[in-house]
Enzyme design. Structure first.
Site, PDB file in Angstrom:
ATOM      1  N   PHE A  24      14.733   0.295  15.077  1.00 50.85           N
ATOM      2  CA  PHE A  24      14.506   0.039  13.650  1.00 50.85           C
ATOM      3  C   PHE A  24      13.055   0.365  13.322  1.00 50.85           C
ATOM      4  O   PHE A  24      12.135  -0.194  13.925  1.00 50.85           O
ATOM      5  CB  PHE A  24      14.803  -1.432  13.317  1.00 50.85           C
ATOM      6  CG  PHE A  24      14.513  -1.788  11.891  1.00 50.85           C
ATOM      7  CD1 PHE A  24      15.390  -1.434  10.871  1.00 50.85           C
ATOM      8  CD2 PHE A  24      13.345  -2.461  11.544  1.00 50.85           C
ATOM      9  CE1 PHE A  24      15.119  -1.750   9.545  1.00 50.85           C
ATOM     10  CE2 PHE A  24      13.058  -2.785  10.225  1.00 50.85           C
ATOM     11  CZ  PHE A  24      13.956  -2.426   9.221  1.00 50.85           C
ATOM     12  N   GLY A  25      12.837   1.262  12.360  1.00 47.50           N
ATOM     13  CA  GLY A  25      11.489   1.625  11.921  1.00 47.50           C
ATOM     14  C   GLY A  25      11.237   1.124  10.512  1.00 47.50           C
ATOM     15  O   GLY A  25      12.110   1.227   9.642  1.00 47.50           O
ATOM     16  N   TYR A  26      10.042   0.564  10.290  1.00 44.25           N
ATOM     17  CA  TYR A  26       9.725   0.001   8.960  1.00 44.25           C
ATOM     18  C   TYR A  26       8.397   0.529   8.405  1.00 44.25           C
ATOM     19  O   TYR A  26       8.031   0.210   7.275  1.00 44.25           O
ATOM     20  CB  TYR A  26       9.664  -1.542   9.051  1.00 44.25           C
ATOM     21  CG  TYR A  26       8.672  -1.990  10.102  1.00 44.25           C
ATOM     22  CD1 TYR A  26       9.062  -2.176  11.428  1.00 44.25           C
ATOM     23  CD2 TYR A  26       7.332  -2.153   9.788  1.00 44.25           C
ATOM     24  CE1 TYR A  26       8.144  -2.534  12.406  1.00 44.25           C
ATOM     25  CE2 TYR A  26       6.407  -2.510  10.762  1.00 44.25           C
ATOM     26  CZ  TYR A  26       6.820  -2.699  12.064  1.00 44.25           C
ATOM     27  OH  TYR A  26       5.903  -3.033  13.025  1.00 44.25           O
ATOM     28  N   GLU A  99       3.135   4.026  19.610  1.00 37.63           N
ATOM     29  CA  GLU A  99       2.993   2.648  19.094  1.00 37.63           C
ATOM     30  C   GLU A  99       2.105   1.785  20.003  1.00 37.63           C
ATOM     31  O   GLU A  99       2.169   0.555  19.933  1.00 37.63           O
ATOM     32  CB  GLU A  99       4.385   2.006  18.962  1.00 37.63           C
ATOM     33  CG  GLU A  99       5.356   2.758  18.075  1.00 37.63           C
ATOM     34  CD  GLU A  99       4.890   2.892  16.631  1.00 37.63           C
ATOM     35  OE1 GLU A  99       4.296   1.945  16.102  1.00 37.63           O
ATOM     36  OE2 GLU A  99       5.089   3.978  16.038  1.00 37.63           O
TER      37      GLU A  99
HETATM   38  C1  SIN Z   1       7.289   1.233  12.550  1.00 38.65           C
HETATM   39  O1  SIN Z   1       7.160   2.176  11.758  1.00 38.65           O
HETATM   40  O2  SIN Z   1       8.420   0.735  12.764  1.00 38.65           O
HETATM   41  C2  SIN Z   1       6.124   0.676  13.322  1.00 38.65           C
HETATM   42  C3  SIN Z   1       4.805   0.839  12.691  1.00 38.65           C
HETATM   43  C4  SIN Z   1       4.352   2.251  12.521  1.00 38.65           C
HETATM   44  O3  SIN Z   1       4.438   3.055  13.460  1.00 38.65           O
HETATM   45  O4  SIN Z   1       3.892   2.601  11.438  1.00 38.65           O
END
Ligand code: SIN
Length: 189
Positions: A24-26, A99
């Site tokens: 899941f990416g946010y 990350e």
């Molecule tokens: C994400 O996007 O899920 C983690 C934070 C990022 O890499 O901006």
């Protein structure tokens, strides 16, 4: 906790026994899918809120002048929309490196944005105990911070503006992100 989480993630959460899994990416993982995936689907995670409370030493800032990027904060009753990707475990070599600045992987449940179907998967969260964590600030202060920051992946403003744009494409209203965007646009013009 060190802000480089590569070894910790590998050790605490081996994934190689799995054929594929959901991520899941946010944050930037919504709009920058620089990894192979089998399929993707707009998704939502419950009990978490997106906040620009994490420092970025390696993408949108430097160790001397960190940028501000998204993390998730546990808030009962809150929700956060994003993008889910089905990936093979080898993709985490790249993702853990990307990350590495304070984000730990957790297994949790999320749901599809458009239908009542849930999946188990992995999410990267940068908690308050990581060395790059910056914590709360007003949305105007966050916008000022973002406006003056840049790192190896480009201007910090690009991260915020692309995220706001992709949330709009998902039909999502994120009051925190959109308030920072409005302040940032004033500063950039
Ligand atoms: C994400 O996007 O899920 C983690 C934070 C990022 O890499 O901006």
């Amino acid at each position: 906790m060190s802000h480089n989480t590569i070894a910790l993630n590998k050790e605490k959460q081996p994934l190689d026994h799995l054929e594929s899994l959901w991520l899941f990416g946010y944050g930037s993982l919504i709009y920058k899918a620089d990894f192979p995936y089998l399929q993707r689907h707009p998704a939502v995670i419950q009990g978490w809120q997106r906040r620009f409370w994490q420092g970025s030493h390696d993408h949108r800032g430097t160790p001397e002048a960190p940028g501000r990027v998204a993390t998730l904060i546990e808030v009962p009753g809150a929700r956060c929309a994003g993008m889910a990707y089905e990936v093979t475990p080898d993709v985490f070599e790249h993702l853990d490196h990307r990350e590495k600045n304070g984000y730990l992987r957790f297994f949790t449940e999320f749901a599809w944005l458009d239908k009542p179907q849930t999946v188990e998967g992995v999410v990267y969260v940068a908690g308050p105990d990581n060395e790059a964590y910056l914590g709360p600030a007003s949305e105007a202060e966050i916008a000022e911070h973002i406006a003056r920051s840049r790192g190896p992946s480009g201007p910090n403003s690009e991260y915020l503006l692309k995220l706001a744009e992709s949330l709009r494409e998902l039909g999502e209203h994120d009051a925190h992100v959109f308030a920072i965007e409005a302040e940032l646009k004033k500063l950039l013009t």
